[in-house]
Design a protein around this motif. Structure first.
Motif, short mmCIF file in Angstrom:
data_model
loop_
_atom_site.label_atom_id
_atom_site.label_comp_id
_atom_site.label_asym_id
_atom_site.label_seq_id
_atom_site.Cartn_x
_atom_site.Cartn_y
_atom_site.Cartn_z
N HIS A 230 0.81 -1.21 0.00
CA HIS A 230 0.00 0.00 0.00
C HIS A 230 0.85 1.26 0.00
CE1 HIS A 230 -4.28 -0.91 0.25
NE2 HIS A 230 -3.93 -2.05 0.81
N LEU A 231 0.34 2.26 -0.69
CA LEU A 231 0.78 3.64 -0.58
C LEU A 231 2.27 3.83 -0.84
CD1 LEU A 231 -1.48 4.51 2.47
CD2 LEU A 231 -1.98 4.75 0.05
N GLU A 232 3.06 4.17 0.18
CA GLU A 232 4.43 4.63 -0.04
C GLU A 232 5.47 3.51 -0.07
OE1 GLU A 232 4.98 8.04 -0.53
OE2 GLU A 232 2.81 8.09 -0.52
N ALA A 233 5.07 2.26 0.05
CA ALA A 233 6.05 1.18 0.17
C ALA A 233 6.95 1.06 -1.05
CB ALA A 233 5.33 -0.15 0.42
N VAL A 234 6.46 1.47 -2.20
CA VAL A 234 7.22 1.29 -3.43
C VAL A 234 8.26 2.39 -3.64
CG1 VAL A 234 5.66 2.62 -4.90
CG2 VAL A 234 6.94 0.72 -5.88
N ASP A 235 8.16 3.48 -2.90
CA ASP A 235 9.00 4.65 -3.18
C ASP A 235 10.50 4.36 -3.08
OD1 ASP A 235 6.56 5.78 -3.43
OD2 ASP A 235 6.64 6.95 -1.58
N PRO A 236 11.00 3.80 -1.98
CA PRO A 236 12.44 3.51 -1.93
C PRO A 236 12.88 2.49 -2.97
CG PRO A 236 11.32 2.56 -0.03
CD PRO A 236 10.33 3.44 -0.70
N VAL A 237 11.95 1.61 -3.38
CA VAL A 237 12.28 0.64 -4.43
C VAL A 237 12.57 1.38 -5.74
CG1 VAL A 237 11.44 -1.33 -5.75
CG2 VAL A 237 10.87 -1.12 -3.32
N ALA A 238 11.71 2.35 -6.07
CA ALA A 238 11.91 3.11 -7.31
C ALA A 238 13.19 3.92 -7.26
CB ALA A 238 10.71 4.02 -7.54
N ILE A 239 13.48 4.53 -6.10
CA ILE A 239 14.71 5.31 -5.98
C ILE A 239 15.93 4.41 -6.12
CG2 ILE A 239 16.03 6.86 -4.50
CD1 ILE A 239 13.42 8.02 -5.56
N GLY A 240 15.87 3.22 -5.51
CA GLY A 240 16.98 2.28 -5.62
C GLY A 240 17.20 1.80 -7.04
N ARG A 241 16.11 1.56 -7.76
CA ARG A 241 16.24 1.12 -9.15
C ARG A 241 16.81 2.25 -10.02
NH1 ARG A 241 11.27 -2.73 -10.88
NH2 ARG A 241 12.68 -2.97 -12.65
N SER A 242 16.42 3.48 -9.71
CA SER A 242 16.98 4.61 -10.44
C SER A 242 18.48 4.71 -10.21
CB SER A 242 16.29 5.91 -10.01
OG SER A 242 14.91 5.87 -10.26
N ARG A 243 18.88 4.53 -8.96
CA ARG A 243 20.31 4.58 -8.62
C ARG A 243 21.08 3.49 -9.38
NH1 ARG A 243 24.44 7.40 -5.53
NH2 ARG A 243 26.09 5.87 -5.29
N ALA A 244 20.50 2.30 -9.44
CA ALA A 244 21.17 1.19 -10.14
C ALA A 244 21.30 1.49 -11.63
CB ALA A 244 20.39 -0.10 -9.92
N LYS A 245 20.27 2.04 -12.24
CA LYS A 245 20.33 2.37 -13.66
C LYS A 245 21.36 3.47 -13.92
CE LYS A 245 15.80 1.02 -15.48
NZ LYS A 245 16.30 0.44 -16.74
N GLN A 246 21.42 4.46 -13.02
CA GLN A 246 22.42 5.51 -13.17
C GLN A 246 23.83 4.95 -13.08
OE1 GLN A 246 21.16 8.11 -10.03
NE2 GLN A 246 19.81 9.32 -11.35
N THR A 247 24.03 4.01 -12.16
CA THR A 247 25.34 3.37 -12.02
C THR A 247 25.71 2.63 -13.30
OG1 THR A 247 25.03 3.15 -9.63
CG2 THR A 247 26.69 1.74 -10.66
N ARG A 248 24.75 1.92 -13.87
CA ARG A 248 25.01 1.17 -15.10
C ARG A 248 25.38 2.12 -16.25
NH1 ARG A 248 20.09 -2.21 -16.92
NH2 ARG A 248 20.35 -2.96 -14.79
#
Length: 304
Positions: A230-248
């Motif tokens: 529910h609600l905000e649980a996905v937010d840190p997941v999206a930020i982490g995936r963004s960080r991983a893509k930026q690293t790549r």
């Protein structure tokens, strides 16, 4: 002896504040007053039930400069930012608020609003009583995402990671992630074989991947992250995936390039419910990591 209430003469009203004398200095004083308190007089209620407040520092300010800045800070958008301690951040907001308004394609905005609204009407008419968490009432989210993605494309973005809760997810799938409508409708018809094999999920939990084409013709890869909770649980997941893509994207042999040009290739967008943004601790914890060197993604766009 009984206590008596002494009558105190009423204090005389303060005289109206005079506008500063014309000139560059006087104009700057007027603009500074509205930058600080103009949001209090902004007309933020389209129904007119709540009248804008009045601030004494703005009363009596008249003239061409006052009328100009009033149109900027006291219209239908308010900006409360002068409490920020970093002058660079205040200047960044001032420059964008006071810059000449960009021309917008009103026909395109109207078309997108109509499409978003018709999408919800069709689902409501065909699947009466089915839980779907519609976007009705906030369909302006679709042209807002259009504007964000168009601008991001101009600035070099190649991909966007989007996180949101249930409300409006199906509409965003179709109009931002460019998922075909028949794929969304299939979720209502229960024709997906995975739904009986233990690998499916309800339609407003699943994610979507697609390609958004900007007004200028540039393609941006869109990934709407699945949100089974529910609600905000996905937010840190999206930020982490963004960080991983930026690293790549930044891999340069023996080191990782984390320059602004590299970070800007991946745009995180996080959408919040107003109460969830203020009340759920998981997002506060994510914000605390925002400027740490090992976690930063260079900035995230938040929509509440």
């Amino acid at each position: 002896m009984a206590n008596r209430t002494a009558l105190i003469p009423e204090r005389p009203a303060k005289p109206a504040k005079k506008s500063p004398s014309p000139g560059a200095a006087g104009r700057e004083l007027i603009f500074d007053a509205f930058r600080r308190w103009g949001y209090l007089e902004a007309n933020l209620d389209p129904l007119g039930l709540f009248k804008p407040l009045k601030h004494p520092d703005l009363e009596g300010l008249t003239g061409e400069a006052a009328e100009e800045v009033r149109r900027i800070y006291c219209c239908t958008v308010g900006a409360d930012f002068m409490h920020l301690q970093e002058p660079e951040r205040r200047s960044w907001i001032i420059e964008r608020f006071e810059a000449p308004a960009r021309e917008v394609d009103q026909r395109k905005i109207l078309e997108r609003l109509i499409r978003a609204d018709l999408f919800e009407q069709v689902l409501q008419a065909r699947y009466v009583g089915t839980k779907r968490f519609s976007l009705e009432g906030v369909t302006a989210l679709i042209p807002l995402l259009d504007s964000i993605l168009d601008t991001a494309g101009e600035l070099g973005a190649e991909s966007s990671i989007i996180a949101m809760s249930h409300r409006g997810r199906l509409n965003v799938m179709v109009h931002a992630a460019c998922k075909t409508p028949h794929e969304v409708v299939a979720g209502f018809e229960d024709v997906d074989p995975r739904s009986v094999l233990g690998a499916g999920d309800v339609k407003y939990h699943v994610g979507a991947t697609g390609t958004y084409v900007t007004t200028s013709g540039k393609e941006i890869s869109i990934h709407l992250v699945s949100n089974p909770s529910h609600l905000e649980a996905v937010d840190p997941v999206a930020i982490g995936r963004s960080r991983a893509k930026q690293t790549r994207h930044g891999l340069r042999g023996g080191y990782i390039d984390r320059s602004p040009e590299t970070l800007n290739k991946i745009l995180p967008i996080v959408m919040h419910g107003d109460a969830a943004f203020a009340g759920q601790g998981i997002w506060a914890e994510t914000l605390n990591f925002a400027d740490l060197r090992a976690y930063t993604v260079g900035g995230t766009i938040h929509i509440i």
